[in-house]
Design a protein around this motif. Structure first.
Motif, PDB file in Angstrom:
ATOM      1  N   ILE A  49      -0.267  -4.077  30.040  1.00  0.00           N
ATOM      2  CA  ILE A  49       0.116  -5.081  29.047  1.00  0.00           C
ATOM      3  C   ILE A  49       1.134  -4.555  28.045  1.00  0.00           C
ATOM      4  CG2 ILE A  49      -1.831  -6.669  29.238  1.00  0.00           C
ATOM      5  CD1 ILE A  49      -3.148  -5.343  26.934  1.00  0.00           C
ATOM      6  N   THR A  50       1.204  -3.238  27.852  1.00  0.00           N
ATOM      7  CA  THR A  50       2.204  -2.760  26.878  1.00  0.00           C
ATOM      8  C   THR A  50       3.569  -2.548  27.511  1.00  0.00           C
ATOM      9  OG1 THR A  50       1.363  -0.546  27.237  1.00  0.00           O
ATOM     10  CG2 THR A  50       0.739  -1.617  25.195  1.00  0.00           C
TER      11      THR A  50
ATOM     12  N   GLU B 205      -9.823  -6.692  25.903  1.00  0.00           N
ATOM     13  CA  GLU B 205      -9.136  -5.618  26.615  1.00  0.00           C
ATOM     14  C   GLU B 205      -9.416  -5.648  28.115  1.00  0.00           C
ATOM     15  OE1 GLU B 205      -9.583  -1.773  24.800  1.00  0.00           O
ATOM     16  OE2 GLU B 205      -9.664  -2.639  22.807  1.00  0.00           O
ATOM     17  N   ASN B 206     -10.032  -6.723  28.590  1.00  0.00           N
ATOM     18  CA  ASN B 206     -10.360  -6.850  30.019  1.00  0.00           C
ATOM     19  C   ASN B 206     -11.230  -5.714  30.522  1.00  0.00           C
ATOM     20  OD1 ASN B 206      -8.872  -9.211  30.402  1.00  0.00           O
ATOM     21  ND2 ASN B 206      -6.979  -8.016  30.570  1.00  0.00           N
ATOM     22  N   LEU B 207     -11.994  -5.110  29.626  1.00  0.00           N
ATOM     23  CA  LEU B 207     -12.870  -4.029  30.056  1.00  0.00           C
ATOM     24  C   LEU B 207     -14.162  -4.584  30.630  1.00  0.00           C
ATOM     25  CD1 LEU B 207     -12.111  -1.663  27.092  1.00  0.00           C
ATOM     26  CD2 LEU B 207     -11.537  -1.251  29.482  1.00  0.00           C
TER      27      LEU B 207
ATOM     28  N   ILE C 184      -4.405 -10.635  21.676  1.00  0.00           N
ATOM     29  CA  ILE C 184      -4.053  -9.328  22.228  1.00  0.00           C
ATOM     30  C   ILE C 184      -3.935  -8.355  21.060  1.00  0.00           C
ATOM     31  CG2 ILE C 184      -2.371  -8.021  23.572  1.00  0.00           C
ATOM     32  CD1 ILE C 184      -1.453 -10.655  24.786  1.00  0.00           C
TER      33      ILE C 184
ATOM     34  N   GLY D 239      -8.625   2.277  34.883  1.00  0.00           N
ATOM     35  CA  GLY D 239      -8.296   0.881  35.202  1.00  0.00           C
ATOM     36  C   GLY D 239      -8.428  -0.072  34.041  1.00  0.00           C
ATOM     37  N   CYS D 240      -8.242   0.426  32.819  1.00  0.00           N
ATOM     38  CA  CYS D 240      -8.403  -0.459  31.665  1.00  0.00           C
ATOM     39  C   CYS D 240      -7.212  -1.404  31.511  1.00  0.00           C
ATOM     40  CB  CYS D 240      -8.624   0.332  30.382  1.00  0.00           C
ATOM     41  SG  CYS D 240      -7.188   1.249  29.776  1.00  0.00           S
TER      42      CYS D 240
ATOM     43  N   LYS E 155     -10.387  -0.645  40.060  1.00  0.00           N
ATOM     44  CA  LYS E 155      -9.081  -1.027  39.529  1.00  0.00           C
ATOM     45  C   LYS E 155      -8.331   0.234  39.097  1.00  0.00           C
ATOM     46  CE  LYS E 155     -10.189  -4.040  36.285  1.00  0.00           C
ATOM     47  NZ  LYS E 155      -9.935  -4.932  35.158  1.00  0.00           N
TER      48      LYS E 155
ATOM     49  N   THR F 293       0.113   4.887  25.131  1.00  0.00           N
ATOM     50  CA  THR F 293      -0.951   3.892  25.056  1.00  0.00           C
ATOM     51  C   THR F 293      -2.204   4.356  25.774  1.00  0.00           C
ATOM     52  OG1 THR F 293       0.686   2.126  24.973  1.00  0.00           O
ATOM     53  CG2 THR F 293      -1.539   1.495  25.570  1.00  0.00           C
TER      54      THR F 293
ATOM     55  N   LYS G 126      -4.387  -1.106  29.923  1.00  0.00           N
ATOM     56  CA  LYS G 126      -3.628  -1.155  28.670  1.00  0.00           C
ATOM     57  C   LYS G 126      -2.144  -0.890  28.927  1.00  0.00           C
ATOM     58  CE  LYS G 126      -7.376   0.039  25.534  1.00  0.00           C
ATOM     59  NZ  LYS G 126      -8.479   0.037  26.505  1.00  0.00           N
TER      60      LYS G 126
ATOM     61  N   LEU H 234      -1.549  -3.037  21.601  1.00  0.00           N
ATOM     62  CA  LEU H 234      -1.609  -3.102  23.065  1.00  0.00           C
ATOM     63  C   LEU H 234      -0.636  -4.149  23.582  1.00  0.00           C
ATOM     64  CD1 LEU H 234      -5.412  -2.726  23.776  1.00  0.00           C
ATOM     65  CD2 LEU H 234      -3.635  -1.000  23.725  1.00  0.00           C
TER      66      LEU H 234
END
Lengths: 652, 323
Positions: free
Chosen positions: A592-593, B87-89, B305, A586-587, A608, A626, A589, B309
Motif C-alpha cells: 500500500i505504500t 492493516e489487513n492483518l 488508511i 505478508g502484512c 501471503k 515501511t 504494508k 502506510l
C-alpha cells in the motif's frame, strides 16, 4: 575485499580547499583498503586509466572514488571498473565537491570531512554485492500528450523515423496556442500558414493515430511497456460520419456561447468546429449550452446533418494504448489577468490579454481581422500594451520571466500600425528581453519604424473615463508620471503551467516545480529527459518557450525516443527492492505504500507474501522503511549498508 | 438476566460457528484475571467481566489467521481490532466482535501499592469485589476499599472510547465517555518539562533497568512480526545483543517508530513490563505528533488508511514545496 581509493582534485575545485593527499593517506588506515591515491581528474581518460591499471596491478575487488556528485560521473566510473573486469556495482562514490569543497573554505575541516565521507563509502562498499541487470523487451510505440506545435513536431519526427505514434489532444483540434496566433515574430509570417501544413501532415501520416478531444486517464507500467488509458470524451457527434461541412453550426439556435478558441471574445454555437483549419475538422457539442441537453428539446443539428452523425446519447469511452515511451507536450496556460485588480482585466471589456488581441488581429477571428474593441466595436486609435502581467512579479508568486511576451508585444505593436495606420501604440515595459536571432532588431523596428512609444515603468492603475481607458503609470527614465488615454489596453499575460499539469505529472510519475512546470532531468544536459525512464518533455510544459524553442524540443524529444527504441531489449536497473520471503509476514504494508504499484501479493505455500515486480520498481526505498521486520531490502542500499555508514560516521 | 449472562448467551449462540472466543476468566488468585479461550459452553460459563480484565485479547487475533474466531472486547481493545482490520492483518469475515460498556480496569501496580500502604501483601488476597465505583480487596484478613478512579489504569483516565468502536454483538447500553482526567497525560507533561539532557538521563536510567525480556513487544497487539522481529535479526542487523542502555533504548525507539500512527495506546506494553518502565510514553509522544500532523487516530475507522502506510505526493500539513 581489496579496496582501492581514488581522491580527485577536480583541478582546483576540490584540491583548492581539501588536502587530497592527506585524505588518500588516511584512507589507507581503513579496513580492507590496499591502495589509495589522489588524482588530478579522476573522470578524465588518464584518470580512468589509472583506476583500471590499479585494479589490475593491485588485484582490487572494489573501488571508491571521492570526487563530485554521483549524478555527474557515477555512470562514468561504473563503466571504468567494468572495463577492468569488476562488477559495476562494486563501486562507491564519495561526494567531496558539492558536499565539501564548494561549501566550506576551512581546509583542515574540509579535509577531515572528506576523510569521513570516504570512510562511509568504504563501509558501504564492503557490504556491496555484485548485481546484474535483467533484460526486457520494449514496445516501440510512442505516445505524445498534447497536440500543440511541440507535440506535433515530436509526433511527426517519431512517425517519420518509422515509429507508431499515438497523439492525444485535449481539445477537439490539434494546433494548441500557436493555432490561435495571427502572425509570428520576428518574421511576421502567418501562424496558421506555417502550422497548417504540419497539422495536415499529422492527419495524413500513416504512422500517427490521433485521439482528439481526449485526455490521459491513467498510466501504468514502465519504460518500454506503458499502458495508458485514454479517455475519449463524448463529442455527441460520430466522427466517422462527420464531414466537417458546418451545416450544423449554421443552423444551431444556441449561438451566444463564449468561444474558447477565440479566448471568449466572440460567440460560438453549441455545436462547433473551432476554426476552419481544424484537424480533425469535426464538430463537437457542448452539453452545458446545447438546448437538446439543457432543455431536452431542439434536435436541429440532428435534422440538418446530411450524414446523420449527431449522437446525443454518446458517452465517454476509455481506450487503452500500449506504448514504450511517452512525450509530454502539454504546453501552458495564460495567467489570469483578473488577479491584477488595478489593471481591471475581467472587469472592463476593453482590457484584454495578448492572446485575445491575437484573435482580434486574425482573419479567422471574431472580427474577421479588423481590430474592433470589445465594448463598442469601435476601431481603437490609442492602444496601450502593459508587459509583465503575471511575470517577474513576486507579489503574485510569479517571479519568473515568461520569455516570449516582450516579443509578441512588439509584434502586436507593429501589426496595430499595419491594421490602423493612424494609430499610436504605447508599451509599458520593465526591461526588453529579446535575446534570440533577429529578435532585438525586431523590437527596435517596432520602436523606430512603427513608432511604438516604449515607456519604461510600471502601470499603477487603469480606469474607465468617458469611453476611454485611462492608463496611469510611471516613466522611470524621465522620472515623471504618465497618463495615457487609451481606447484599448492589452495586457501581456504571462505563461503559467497548463491547468491540470501537476495531476498529469503525478500520473506520469515525474516531478514538477512549485509553479506546476514539469522538471527536466538536468537543467542543462538533460533538458528533455525526466527522472522517469521513458518519459520525455517537449515545449512549454517544462517552462515558458517560444515557437522555435518548442519545435526544437519536440524534435529533441523525438530523437531521444528514437534512440531509446534503437535497442530491442532494455536493461532494468538492479538497484531495486527484493523480498526475503522467509522474513515476510505478508502484512502488505509495502504494497500500500509503494508509489509505483511495484509490489504485489503472492501466495507461497498457503501464506501471503510480497513480491517485487522487477521492471516496475524504481528503487525509491519507501517499502524498506515501511517494512517493520526488514524483510524487504533495497539492493545496494540495504539496511545493513546504511547502518554501517551511520556507524562509520558516528564512531569516527 | 445480568448483562454478563446475556453476553454469555450471545457467545454460546455464536460458538458453533467459531474456532473459539477469546475473553477473560479468573486467574490464580482473586486479584488476577487471565485470558480465556472459549471452545465449549462450559468454557463460556467461566467468562468474567469487570475491572480485573486488564489484558487486551486482540493480541491473539493474528495468530488465528484463516480461522474464524470471536473476541470479547473493552472499548480500548476494540480499537486494536479495528487497527488490525485497517492493516489487513485480520479478515473482517473471520472475526466476530462481542462488546460491553467498560467503566475502567485496575492498574495492578497501584492496587499493590495501596495494599502495601495498608500493611498487607498482595500475595494474600482472598477476595475482590467491585460495585463499579469502588474496588474492595480482602487480603491478610482485612478489606481495603479503593475508589476505582484512584487505582484504575492511566489509560482509563483519558478513555474516549468506553464502548466498542466496532461490534457484531453489543450487550448493554453504550455509555458516554467521561471528560479526560486532569492528569491523564501527566507522563508526557513531565517529559516535556525536562531538558534534553534530563530526558536522556531519564531514559538511560530506565533502560539500565530493562531486562530485555521483550514482554512489551509480545503484549503489543500491533507487533505482528513475532519471530521475524528486527530485534533478533542479523540480516538486517539493527540491534546487537549487547546488554547496554543504548541497544535497549534503540529497541524501544524502533518499537515506537513502528507503532507511529498505528498504536491505539492500549497500554499493554507498559502493563506487561515487569520493571514498570514507562514505555507507553514514547508511543504517546509519537501519537501526539501524528495527531497534530495528520489529524488521525489509530483504530477508530476500519476504512481509514493509517497516514504512514500510504503514499501521498503532498501532505496537507507538511508544506514540502514552500520550504
Amino acid at each position: 575485499m581489496r579496496i582501492g581509493v581514488f581522491i580527485c582534485h577536480c583541478g582546483s575545485n576540490i584540491e583548492g580547499t581539501v588536502d587530497t593527499a592527506t585524505v588518500a593517506k588516511a584512507s589507507l588506515d581503513f579496513p580492507e583498503v590496499v591502495y589509495a591515491t589522489d588524482t588530478m581528474y579522476a573522470c578524465s581518460e588518464p584518470g580512468q586509466d589509472g583506476i583500471i591499471q590499479a585494479i589490475k596491478d593491485k588485484n582490487l575487488t572494489g573501488v571508491v572514488v571521492a570526487s563530485c556528485t554521483p549524478r555527474m560521473h557515477e555512470p562514468t566510473f561504473r563503466r571504468a571498473v567494468e572495463r577492468a573486469g569488476l562488477n559495476r556495482y562494486m563501486f562507491e562514490m564519495a561526494n567531496i565537491r558539492e558536499h565539501v569543497s564548494w561549501i566550506g573554505k576551512d581546509r583542515e575541516a574540509n579535509t577531515n570531512k572528506s576523510v569521513d565521507l570516504v570512510r562511509i563509502a568504504i563501509e558501504k562498499l564492503r557490504r556491496d554485492a555484485p548485481l546484474s541487470p535483467s533484460k526486457f523487451s520494449i514496445n516501440k510505440r510512442v505516445m505524445v500528450i498534447g497536440g500543440g506545435v511541440a507535440g506535433i513536431q515530436a509526433a511527426l519526427d517519431c512517425a517519420d523515423g518509422g515509429l507508431q505514434v499515438v497523439l492525444v489532444e485535449r481539445e477537439s483540434s490539434i494546433g494548441g496556442k500557436m493555432a490561435k496566433l495571427d502572425k509570428t515574430f520576428p518574421t511576421v509570417d502567418c501562424s496558421s500558414c506555417i502550422l497548417g501544413p504540419k497539422m495536415v501532415d499529422v492527419a495524413q501520416h500513416e504512422n500517427i493515430t490521433l485521439h482528439a478531444y481526449s485526455e490521459v486517464d491513467a498510466i501504468g507500467g514502465y519504460v518500454g511497456n506503458f499502458q495508458v488509458q485514454v479517455k475519449k470524451k463524448a463529442t455527441y457527434v460520430d466522427w466517422t460520419l462527420c464531414t466537417g461541412c458546418g451545416a450544423c453550426m449554421e443552423k444551431c439556435p444556441s449561438k451566444k456561447n463564449p468561444d474558447r478558441f477565440n479566448e471568449k471574445i466572440g460567440p460560438c454555437t453549441s455545436i462547433n468546429i473551432p476554426f476552419p483549419q481544424a484537424i480533425p475538422k469535426k464538430a463537437v457539442i457542448d452539453p452545458t449550452t446545447c438546448r437538446q441537453f439543457v432543455k431536452g428539446k431542439c434536435g436541429v443539428c440532428a435534422k440538418v446533418c446530411p450524414t446523420g452523425a449527431i449522437k446525443y446519447d454518446m458517452a465517454d469511452e476509455i481506450v487503452t494504448e500500449d506504448v514504450g515511451a511517452i512525450v509530454a507536450a502539454t504546453g501552458y496556460d495564460l495567467f489570469d489577468i483578473s488577479k491584477v485588480t488595478e489593471y481591471g482585466g475581467g472587469r472592463y471589456p476593453d482590457v484584454i490579454t495578448g492572446l485575445q488581441y491575437e484573435r482580434l488581429l486574425s482573419a479567422s477571428g471574431p472580427t474577421g481581422g479588423h481590430i474592433k474593441r470589445p465594448s463598442d466595436g469601435k476601431e481603437p486609435k490609442n492602444v496601450v500594451f502593459i508587459q509583465c502581467v503575471g511575470s517577474r512579479d513576486k507579489s503574485l508568486d510569479r517571479p519568473y520571466c515568461s520569455g516570449f511576451c516582450c516579443m509578441y508585444t512588439a509584434k502586436q505593436a507593429i501589426l496595430t500600425k499595419d491594421h490602423i495606420p493612424d494609430s499610436q501604440s504605447y508599451v509599458f515595459y520593465m526591461d526588453i528581453r529579446s535575446p534570440g536571432k533577429m529578435y532585438d532588431e525586431f523590437t527596435r523596428r517596432a520602436m523606430e519604424e512603427y513608432g511604438a512609444r516604449y515607456i519604461r515603468g510600471r502601470v499603477a492603475m487603469v480606469y474607465p473615463k468617458d469611453g476611454k481607458m485611462i492608463v496611469r503609470g510611471a516613466d522611470t527614465l524621465a522620472g515623471t508620471q504618465v497618463e495615457v488615454e487609451a481606447d484599448l489596453v492589452v495586457l501581456a499575460a504571462g505563461a503559467e503551467a497548463a491547468v491540470g499539469a501537476p495531476k498529469l505529472a503525478e500520473k506520469l510519475r515525474i516531478s514538477y516545480d512549485k509553479y506546476g512546470f514539469f522538471m527536466e532531468s538536468h537543467p542543462k544536459l538533460k533538458p528533455v529527459e525526466t527522472n522517469t525512464a521513458g518519459v520525455y518533455l517537449a515545449g512549454s510544459c517544462q517552462g515558458p518557450k517560444d515557437i522555435p524553442q518548442s519545435v526544437g524540443q519536440g524534435s529533441a524529444a523525438a530523437a531521444k525516443v528514437l534512440a531509446l527504441f534503437s535497442k530491442d531489449m532494455l536493461e532494468s536497473d538492479p538497484q531495486i527492492s527484493r523480498v526475503d520471503i522467509k522474513r515476510c509476514v505478508g502484512c502488505g504494508k509495502c504494497i500500500i505504500t509503494c508509489p509505483f504499484k511495484a509490489i504485489k501479493e503472492v501466495e507461497f505455500r498457503g501464506q501471503k507474501k510480497a513480491e517485487v515486480i522487477e521492471t516496475v520498481c524504481q528503487g525509491c526505498g519507501l517499502c524498506t522503511s515501511t517494512c517493520p521486520q526488514g524483510a524487504i531490502q533495497l539492493s545496494h542500499f540495504t539496511d545493513n549498508q546504511i547502518l554501517a555508514e551511520v556507524n562509520a560516521l558516528c564512531q569516527s | 438476566m445480568s448483562r454478563l449472562e446475556e453476553l454469555k448467551t450471545r457467545i454460546k449462540e455464536a460458538l458453533p460457528g467459531l474456532e473459539c472466543v477469546i475473553g477473560w476468566q479468573k486467574g490464580y488468585d482473586p486479584l488476577h484475571n487471565t485470558p480465556l479461550f472459549m471452545r465449549t459452553d462450559a468454557d463460556v460459563d467461566k467468562l468474567e467481566w469487570g475491572p480485573l480484565n486488564v489484558h487486551n485479547p486482540a493480541v491473539y487475533l493474528p495468530t488465528f489467521t484463516g480461522k474464524k474466531v470471536g473476541v470479547v472486547v473493552k472499548g480500548c481493545d476494540s480499537r486494536s481490532v479495528v487497527e488490525l482490520l485497517q492493516e489487513n492483518l485480520i479478515n473482517r469475515d473471520n472475526v466476530v466482535i462481542f462488546g460491553m460498556p467498560c467503566t475502567g480496569v485496575i492498574d495492578l501496580s497501584k492496587v499493590k501499592a495501596r495494599l502495601a500502604g495498608a500493611g498487607v501483601s498482595a500475595g494474600t488476597v482472598t477476595a475482590v469485589t467491585d460495585d463499579g465505583k469502588t474496588v474492595s480487596v480482602t487480603a491478610g484478613g482485612q478489606t481495603t476499599a479503593m475508589p476505582l478512579a484512584e487505582v484504575r489504569a492511566d489509560k482509563c483516565g483519558r478513555c474516549q472510547f468506553p464502548n466498542a468502536v466496532l461490534a457484531d454483538a453489543y450487550v448493554g447500553d453504550p455509555i458516554a465517555p467521561a471528560a479526560p482526567a486532569a492528569a491523564a497525560d501527566a507522563d508526557l507533561a513531565a517529559l516535556d518539562a525536562m531538558s534534553v539532557p534530563e530526558r536522556m538521563a531519564f531514559w538511560r536510567y530506565h533502560m539500565e533497568r530493562c531486562i530485555r525480556c521483550y514482554a512489551c513487544r509480545n503484549a503489543c497487539p500491533m507487533c505482528v512480526c513475532r519471530d521475524h522481529c528486527i530485534a533478533q535479526s542479523r540480516e538486517p542487523h539493527w540491534l546487537t545483543q549487547d546488554d547496554t542502555a543504548t541497544e535497549k533504548l534503540m529497541f524501544q525507539v524502533v518499537h515506537a517508530l513502528h507503532l507511529a500512527g498505528r498504536c491505539t495506546e492500549c497500554g499493554e506494553c507498559q502493563r506487561a513490563c515487569p520493571m514498570d518502565i514507562p514505555v507507553l510514553a514514547l508511543k504517546k509522544h509519537l501519537n501526539r505528533t501524528i495527531r497534530d500532523l495528520f489529524d488521525y487516530q489509530a483504530g477508530v475507522d476500519p476504512q481509514a488508511i493509517p497516514p504512514l502506510l500510504q503514499f501521498k505526493l503532498e501532505e496537507d500539513n507538511i508544506k514540502e514545496r514552500s520550504w
